[in-house]
Design an enzyme around this catalytic site. Structure first.
Site, PDB file in Angstrom:
ATOM      1  N   SER A 166       0.852  -1.190   0.000  1.00 15.94           N
ATOM      2  CA  SER A 166       0.000   0.000   0.000  1.00 15.94           C
ATOM      3  C   SER A 166       0.885   1.236   0.000  1.00 15.94           C
ATOM      4  O   SER A 166       1.990   1.225   0.572  1.00 15.94           O
ATOM      5  CB  SER A 166      -0.891   0.020   1.250  1.00 15.94           C
ATOM      6  OG  SER A 166      -1.492   1.287   1.435  1.00 15.94           O
ATOM      7  N   TYR A 213      -1.958  -0.679   9.965  1.00 18.56           N
ATOM      8  CA  TYR A 213      -2.013  -1.177   8.583  1.00 18.56           C
ATOM      9  C   TYR A 213      -0.788  -0.735   7.793  1.00 18.56           C
ATOM     10  O   TYR A 213      -0.121  -1.548   7.144  1.00 18.56           O
ATOM     11  CB  TYR A 213      -3.288  -0.657   7.930  1.00 18.56           C
ATOM     12  CG  TYR A 213      -3.414  -0.952   6.459  1.00 18.56           C
ATOM     13  CD1 TYR A 213      -3.772  -2.213   5.997  1.00 18.56           C
ATOM     14  CD2 TYR A 213      -3.194   0.054   5.513  1.00 18.56           C
ATOM     15  CE1 TYR A 213      -3.902  -2.478   4.634  1.00 18.56           C
ATOM     16  CE2 TYR A 213      -3.336  -0.199   4.157  1.00 18.56           C
ATOM     17  CZ  TYR A 213      -3.683  -1.465   3.723  1.00 18.56           C
ATOM     18  OH  TYR A 213      -3.806  -1.714   2.388  1.00 18.56           O
TER      19      TYR A 213
END
Length: 247
Positions: free
Chosen positions: A146, A159
């Protein structure tokens, strides 16, 4: 007509989180270019729907329910995949999630859950498949990270941190299992997948990147095809940003 550079005829691809979103787009692209597909996610009916679509293309496809943050589930997935196809040539570690909330409100259980799904599980799957690939005919592993692993992303710190660990893992595994196994990372930015339906309209229209917009799911396809293709045989340990140049 399939480009010779992206021809995956006879290859077997395992895609986690492959029933929707970016995972589905990658699995579908592999199938369109000749690969047989193993689709894994927690919802078996969604996996089966995707697998049925790939069978309609003339491919072999297998749907498997697995929680990709649990090693027992991952080991069962690996055994099932090899029992059915005998090998995995392409692995995409795509399953992941990161609930948005203030960091001081994150519980230990949620923190562990985020790390399990985004790092612990992918490590188990990548390392076990890499060993089998190295003992066999080789293969390509693509870990989906990401842009949050590279730029500040408040409210999803666990995350982003787990994805940063995934980036480091990819580079280390690339060296550990070379030269027969290639391990690379794709770093997507915000994409208009199913999850974006819950976003405010402003987030769906604009983004903090050079392109000034979120990505469309199909814009991930050629990045995945490139890294899966045997024609990218000198590319390993790389991190490919598909994020509109997130700031």
């Amino acid at each position: 007509m399939t480009s010779a550079y992206f021809d995956l005829t006879g290859k077997v691809a395992l895609v986690t989180g492959g029933s929707r979103g970016l995972g589905y787009q990658m699995a579908r692209a592999f199938a369109l270019h000749g690969a047989d597909i193993i689709v894994a996610s927690r919802k078996l009916d969604a996996c089966e729907a995707a697998a049925e679509e790939f069978r309609a293309m003339g491919r072999k496809a297998y749907a498997h329910s697995a929680h990709c943050g649990r090693w027992n589930d991952i080991d069962a997935l690996i055994e099932a995949a090899y029992a059915r196809f005998g090998r995995v040539d392409i692995l995409v570690n795509n399953a992941g999630s990161g609930p948005r909330m203030a960091s001081h409100e994150v519980t230990e259980a949620l923190f562990d859950s985020v790390l399990n799904l985004n790092f612990k599980g992918p490590f188990r799957l990548a390392s076990q498949v890499a060993k089998r690939m190295a003992d066999g005919d080789g293969g390509s592993i693509i870990n989906i990270s990401s842009s949050g692993s590279l730029v500040p992303l408040p409210h999803v710190v666990a995350y982003g941190s787990a994805k940063a660990a995934l980036n480091a893992m990819s580079l280390s595994l690339a060296h550990e299992y070379a030269p027969k196994v290639r391990v690379n990372t794709i770093c997507p930015g915000p994409f208009l997948t199913d999850i974006s339906k819950a976003w405010p309209e402003e987030m769906r229209q604009s983004a903090n990147n050079a392109m000034r917009r979120p990505g469309y799911p199909e814009e991930i396809i050629t990045a995945a095809l490139y890294l899966a293709s045997p024609h990218s045989s000198f590319t390993t340990g790389s991190l490919l940003r598909v994020d509109g140049s997130a700031a």
